[in-house]
Motif scaffolding. Structure first.
Motif, PDB file in Angstrom:
ATOM      1  N   THR A 174      -1.511   6.678  -5.837  1.00 33.22           N
ATOM      2  CA  THR A 174      -1.912   5.867  -4.408  1.00 33.22           C
ATOM      3  C   THR A 174      -3.250   5.784  -4.026  1.00 33.22           C
ATOM      4  O   THR A 174      -3.332   4.786  -3.477  1.00 33.22           O
ATOM      5  N   MET A 199      11.287   7.637  -5.906  1.00 36.84           N
ATOM      6  CA  MET A 199      12.324   7.058  -5.256  1.00 36.84           C
ATOM      7  C   MET A 199      12.209   6.520  -3.705  1.00 36.84           C
ATOM      8  O   MET A 199      12.538   5.720  -3.346  1.00 36.84           O
ATOM      9  N   LEU A 200      11.389   7.616  -3.218  1.00 40.16           N
ATOM     10  CA  LEU A 200      10.947   7.133  -1.658  1.00 40.16           C
ATOM     11  C   LEU A 200      10.188   5.786  -1.765  1.00 40.16           C
ATOM     12  O   LEU A 200      10.703   4.777  -0.881  1.00 40.16           O
ATOM     13  N   MET A 208       4.492   6.473  -8.394  1.00 40.74           N
ATOM     14  CA  MET A 208       4.278   7.832  -8.549  1.00 40.74           C
ATOM     15  C   MET A 208       5.081   8.518  -9.459  1.00 40.74           C
ATOM     16  O   MET A 208       5.096   9.884  -9.201  1.00 40.74           O
ATOM     17  N   GLY A 253      -0.375  11.524  -9.357  1.00 40.06           N
ATOM     18  CA  GLY A 253      -0.137  11.230  -7.745  1.00 40.06           C
ATOM     19  C   GLY A 253      -1.320  10.686  -7.091  1.00 40.06           C
ATOM     20  O   GLY A 253      -1.342   9.553  -6.325  1.00 40.06           O
ATOM     21  N   ILE A 270       0.875  -1.062  -0.030  1.00 45.57           N
ATOM     22  CA  ILE A 270       0.056   0.035   0.119  1.00 45.57           C
ATOM     23  C   ILE A 270       0.732   1.214  -0.073  1.00 45.57           C
ATOM     24  O   ILE A 270       0.679   2.222  -0.823  1.00 45.57           O
ATOM     25  N   PHE A 271       1.989   1.426   0.946  1.00 45.12           N
ATOM     26  CA  PHE A 271       2.865   2.460   0.945  1.00 45.12           C
ATOM     27  C   PHE A 271       3.915   2.409  -0.013  1.00 45.12           C
ATOM     28  O   PHE A 271       4.103   3.359  -0.867  1.00 45.12           O
ATOM     29  N   PHE A 308       3.855   4.459  -3.712  1.00 42.97           N
ATOM     30  CA  PHE A 308       4.817   5.697  -4.049  1.00 42.97           C
ATOM     31  C   PHE A 308       5.438   5.372  -5.233  1.00 42.97           C
ATOM     32  O   PHE A 308       6.213   6.126  -6.086  1.00 42.97           O
ATOM     33  N   LEU A 314      13.022   3.139  -2.356  1.00 39.88           N
ATOM     34  CA  LEU A 314      13.724   2.868  -1.161  1.00 39.88           C
ATOM     35  C   LEU A 314      13.240   1.830  -0.132  1.00 39.88           C
ATOM     36  O   LEU A 314      13.431   1.052   0.336  1.00 39.88           O
ATOM     37  N   PHE A 315      11.897   2.270  -0.384  1.00 37.69           N
ATOM     38  CA  PHE A 315      11.063   1.634   0.775  1.00 37.69           C
ATOM     39  C   PHE A 315      10.895  -0.019   0.414  1.00 37.69           C
ATOM     40  O   PHE A 315      10.955  -0.613   1.185  1.00 37.69           O
ATOM     41  N   ASP A 339       9.719  12.226  -9.322  1.00 35.60           N
ATOM     42  CA  ASP A 339      10.699  11.098  -9.407  1.00 35.60           C
ATOM     43  C   ASP A 339      11.192  10.810  -8.080  1.00 35.60           C
ATOM     44  O   ASP A 339      11.637   9.807  -7.453  1.00 35.60           O
ATOM     45  N   LEU A 340      11.199  11.995  -7.262  1.00 34.77           N
ATOM     46  CA  LEU A 340      11.648  11.829  -5.718  1.00 34.77           C
ATOM     47  C   LEU A 340      10.726  10.913  -4.902  1.00 34.77           C
ATOM     48  O   LEU A 340      11.028  10.246  -4.373  1.00 34.77           O
ATOM     49  N   LEU A 341       9.460  11.430  -5.312  1.00 33.26           N
ATOM     50  CA  LEU A 341       8.613  10.485  -4.336  1.00 33.26           C
ATOM     51  C   LEU A 341       8.390   9.063  -4.776  1.00 33.26           C
ATOM     52  O   LEU A 341       8.219   8.324  -3.846  1.00 33.26           O
TER      53      LEU A 341
END
Lengths: 406, 406, 406
Positions: free
Chosen positions: C72, C203-204, C62, C68, C54-55, C59, C207-208, C199-201
């Protein structure tokens, strides 16, 4: 820069430092830990609840476009102060009333859960209060909520786990009562709005809370396995219903982000009371559906009818996000009790009485003390924010960068 | 596009591939796992530390406005290289010195904790180094830190758990020494700044680290329960103090985001050394308060006095965020030892000696090797970024999109 | 506002409500829980997988600049519907075929893992489907995937754990086949692009997922400890290789964010099949390296050659992110089997046959049913989005705020 603001600048830090000094001194006298001998198994419950409160709610509350620093920053500040305050009250009770001593980690976890009440109350007055007001509110609310729980435990013989389930309800109505004493922002104020970016960060917090909510009910529950999966099913159905109702109630049949944000969590809130005792998941699912319905309809009714009449301005909509589903959860718990125990009438009467009693006691204490706290917070001494500075990070935070592109 | 940069383009990938190939070959020869027979319980400690390092620090370091891709991306790159490197060194030591063999998962966890040193060092040179320099620094720093730990373990008879607590201190001073050899960015450079958006993402990382910090000290500790709650209390008080001091030290009494970011973690850093042995939470709380004070004052003194004099440019402020609280923690540990053992003087002398010895050994090795590494990294061969390209994602990353609205 | 769209507005909510009602009724009849008596230990696996889906995936997907909310939001919607659907199918199988009953929590965890297939398929058609299409796809895909697993379990005698490892492969090829029936967006459409912020979100999210991937393979594995560390090493090497290959394949030797995003996860996908049985980490590391190579080369070949020829538009690149590494993983599993069992030829032949059989069966079922679902989704009744409205949040969501600065 008004002189009021200078007072604020001069007083805040000393007030907080004084408070913190008092806390440390009290910890010196009160904190006793008998758990040294017990082995600590790596239970992540403490960390998860802390994560929900600081990270999840910090971002959940970040829907205002110019209030991101304050939403996360002040949230951290009041959580850490509130948890310390709550642990002290707990230790005082252990000391005075010889309540059974618990594991230190357990105590911190419970204090963090208690603190949820304050975080939710903050949502109602978000952007309208300065840190001093928030801190006063935190300390008073922690004390009042603990008293309310103590009354429930002592006079209504409700176990600690069940009395803690009132935390969301208490937080919502306390916050609402407090916010009724604050002047409303100008309806044309453009600061009291979100941007797609702030909505997205708020969605981040919401998804986070959604995923962790079963853990929240898990902490409070006795039958932990059931609590987790009932909460999950209730959340799942309320997420589905949130999308459905959002389409049905908006013009053009589009989704509205505020509906989604509020209603996806409604199932978790409602089912909290009974999560550990519901035997079949379909009951949890129906509760989740009803919770989502009541949240979306509530958001419509409250914002168009009730709030303008009562002159309440509820920034994050805590009334319909946590208040109404909480009330529904209380009702559902009683109905489930009646169904389960209807053959044993005397016992049923007793059970219904104590649950309804605890419920009414919690709400009335929340409304009453919230109203009084609202009055106190708005006395001349503390009230330093003009309505025109509501919802504005720059009033509290240095902005070395230009505000362009925020 | 200078010819230096072409060299960079031609060499980087082969260097990294070569390194990775060496790692795989060494893993072939060195990695032995005797843990196959032991049952693995689902201990989330490994994942939590990994989460802190990759997600938490990745976003914590994201305060520069045009360096978000590099902050998170290069952080991932060096973490995975560093952890492999650290595991290999560990295995080499097991092979050569017959050190006791540990569980594989345990070994990865410890290597990840060791890697924190490099991530912190990176903070000091953030935006001024290219990936080749970062990778070289990672490999050298991992080797040096492991040697430093080995010296502490072997000659000073300090247990592994305690010697690993120097990780933050080592990282901070190593990074500082390295950064002293880099030319300073132009003070008028507007790239070396944050925007509200980058500050918010950095706050996201900070809250994340704050919540997970008790887990970090938990991994290292012997008495794990105490480590968690002492760290929590220290973090709580340092968060409160951070807000107080930020108001007291800025003009107009506003909060400054950089103060909050650095000082909320200070308590966790300071208490790391003694978290498992502090008996009463009020001691941890006072340490948290002092840590926060030293961080905020340090940030003021260092940035206005020491750094300009020594020509050190510490991008993320690792000196006052991790260095000074670490020093305070070392001192506190010694003071607590003295208080605890003052009746048994010979033993006290011995204990104080080894702790102070380990402490001095760590810092001096960090400073010395950091300085040497800084010199090496700035030789003509490796130095490819002109000062004007500092803090700039576009030097390393493709930007198909217009940079508008970033 | 076309009349098609009005139909959409009128039908969606009732369709979803009807589906949810059916689910609740079926839960009433089918859900049986025999686990009441067993003690539930606090196993965070369920929550971690849910968190990833989900998280993390919310993202991860996204990267489109104007999509966006939908990425989500719709992700949450289909995950909760799909998990309910999957649990029902499971219960139906228990009811009809007397399959062994499992713990409720275990069942939810497995359903969530199954759901990953749908989330990955969604990535291929992201921005081109409306919620009704997504929901239909979800329900059909869950049924088909469960059937495919059931065939593998029953006829090929593969254990449940191993047959679930096909989940990523199935999702990728199903999604690809579905997306082949959708019209391609205009190549000049600027909406089908990312911004540094998106792109940054993304990437968040990446990484997650990276941090949690070992946990994903852990859930499926028998030898859980090995699964975790083999996955970690494979992920580590593929992260390193991703950076190397990105520099080697782009002009100017810069890093490209899409390469990094896809290739860092490749190792985890590939090693999934064999994570629990690989004996030495260097094997996992080599697999991680190959996975990353195949992903980056695949992304180049597919986007320039195969996709334009076959007129497939794969929004999030699920083919090279999950499909190709999955195929590699399947091959690797067979090769490892051959190496391990080459002394025992009859058994080897049998093992290879069932693994290759399961593999081919999964891919062909995915492609075939995906193609059919793609045809159905594009019938006049369901197809409501004109190509010009692809990748556009505003088609589904209310935007009270101006879109400036998004």
């Amino acid at each position: 820069m008004s002189s009021n603001y200078r007072n604020f600048r001069n007083n805040v830090p000393w007030l907080i430092l004084f408070l913190e000094a008092v806390f440390i001194v009290l910890f010196y006298f009160l904190f006793s830990d008998d758990s040294a001998s017990r082995p600590i198994i790596s239970d992540p419950a403490f960390q998860d609840v802390s994560h929900m409160l600081i990270f999840g709610f910090g971002f959940f509350l970040m829907s205002l476009k110019r209030y991101g620093f304050s939403s996360t920053g002040f949230n951290l500040l009041i959580v850490v102060l509130g948890v310390q305050c709550s642990i002290l009250i707990e230790n005082l009770l252990i000391f005075l009333l010889k309540v059974a001593n618990e594991d230190s980690l357990e105590r911190i976890t419970k204090s963090t859960v208690d603190m949820t009440a304050v975080v939710i109350s903050t949502g109602a007055v978000l952007g309208k209060t300065n840190p001093v007001q928030l801190i006063l509110m935190t300390v008073v609310e922690m004390i009042v909520f603990r008293m309310s729980r103590w009354i429930n435990n002592t006079f209504l013989k409700i176990t600690d786990n069940i009395s803690m389930m009132h935390v969301l309800l208490f937080g919502a109505y306390f916050g609402l009562a407090v916010s009724s004493r604050f002047s409303e922002p100008s309806p044309r104020s453009e600061k009291n709005a979100s941007t797609p970016k702030s909505d997205l960060l708020s969605m981040l917090g919401t998804l986070f809370l959604w995923v962790f909510w079963p853990r929240f009910n898990y902490v409070l529950a006795v039958d932990k396995g059931k609590a987790i999966y009932n909460t999950y099913f209730a959340l799942a159905v309320s997420a589905v219903t949130a999308f459905v109702l959002s389409v049905l109630t908006t013009k053009d049949g589009k989704f509205r982000m505020t509906h989604i944000r509020s209603a996806v969590l409604a199932g978790g809130v409602t089912v909290g009371y009974a999560a550990h005792s519901i035997e079949y998941p379909w009951i949890a699912m129906i509760l989740g559906l009803l919770a989502s319905v009541i949240t979306v309809l509530g958001s419509y009714c409250l914002q168009t009818c009730l709030n303008p009449t009562l002159k309440i301005h509820d920034t994050s909509g805590v009334h319909f996000t946590f208040g109404l589903p909480g009330v529904l959860g209380g009702l559902a718990q009683v109905v489930l009790l009646v169904i389960k125990n209807w053959t044993d009438l005397p016992r049923l009467g007793y059970l219904v009485m104590i649950h309804v009693g605890a419920f009414c006691q919690t709400i009335s204490v929340a409304l009453l003390t919230g109203f009084i706290v609202g009055l106190i917070l708005n006395c001349k001494l503390l009230k330093t924010i003009p309505v025109s500075k509501y919802f504005e990070d720059q009033f509290y935070w240095e902005f070395p960068h230009l505000a362009v592109g925020f």
